[in-house]
Design a protein around this motif. Structure first.
Motif, PDB file in Angstrom:
ATOM      1  N   ASP A 235     -47.291 -12.679 -11.864  1.00 16.31           N
ATOM      2  CA  ASP A 235     -46.897 -13.866 -12.626  1.00 16.31           C
ATOM      3  C   ASP A 235     -45.510 -14.310 -12.154  1.00 16.31           C
ATOM      4  O   ASP A 235     -44.569 -13.514 -12.154  1.00 16.31           O
ATOM      5  CB  ASP A 235     -46.870 -13.528 -14.110  1.00 16.31           C
ATOM      6  CG  ASP A 235     -46.778 -14.753 -14.994  1.00 16.31           C
ATOM      7  OD1 ASP A 235     -46.328 -15.814 -14.515  1.00 16.31           O
ATOM      8  OD2 ASP A 235     -47.175 -14.653 -16.170  1.00 16.31           O
TER       9      ASP A 235
ATOM     10  N   SER B 286     -41.110  -7.863 -17.103  1.00 13.31           N
ATOM     11  CA  SER B 286     -42.562  -7.695 -17.136  1.00 13.31           C
ATOM     12  C   SER B 286     -43.049  -7.527 -18.563  1.00 13.31           C
ATOM     13  O   SER B 286     -44.089  -8.073 -18.944  1.00 13.31           O
ATOM     14  CB  SER B 286     -42.958  -6.492 -16.286  1.00 13.31           C
ATOM     15  OG  SER B 286     -44.334  -6.292 -16.322  1.00 13.31           O
TER      16      SER B 286
ATOM     17  N   LYS C  43     -45.797  -9.991 -20.099  1.00 18.00           N
ATOM     18  CA  LYS C  43     -47.131  -9.423 -20.311  1.00 18.00           C
ATOM     19  C   LYS C  43     -47.391  -8.987 -21.742  1.00 18.00           C
ATOM     20  O   LYS C  43     -48.496  -9.157 -22.249  1.00 18.00           O
ATOM     21  CB  LYS C  43     -47.342  -8.235 -19.375  1.00 18.00           C
ATOM     22  CG  LYS C  43     -47.419  -8.617 -17.919  1.00 18.00           C
ATOM     23  CD  LYS C  43     -47.627  -7.408 -17.044  1.00 18.00           C
ATOM     24  CE  LYS C  43     -47.697  -7.789 -15.579  1.00 18.00           C
ATOM     25  NZ  LYS C  43     -47.839  -6.620 -14.709  1.00 18.00           N
TER      26      LYS C  43
END
Length: 93
Positions: free
Chosen positions: A33, A61, A65
């Motif tokens: 991403d 992250s 996420k």
């Protein structure tokens, strides 16, 4: 003649392995991403662990996420990191 054949065999093997590695690289590519990289650039980058994650990339992250809180970076609070992270997350919805 032996040297020539050896060089040709080594060249063919190198070419074959190179093609195999190129194919494997494309086949098993991991999509990341882009927001993780953007948030990592915004964070201070001192990898202090104050947020509870092993480094700034781990924290970025977790934000993207897992939807973790964006105010855990203690060194970055004075630098305006929270506002910039909000902008990145709102910009890329």
């Amino acid at each position: 003649m032996v040297i020539l054949y050896s060089a040709l065999v080594m060249g063919a093997l190198g070419l074959g392995f190179g093609l195999f590695l190129a194919f494997s690289n494309e086949k098993f590519k991991v999509e990341v991403d882009p927001r993780i990289e953007q948030i990592t650039k915004v964070l201070p980058g001192i990898n202090c662990g104050a947020c509870g994650y092993p480094g700034c990339e781990g924290y970025a992250s977790a934000i993207v996420k897992k939807g973790d809180a964006i105010d855990k970076c203690l060194p970055g609070k004075k630098m305006g990191v929270i506002e910039r992270i909000k902008e990145i997350l709102e910009q890329n919805k």
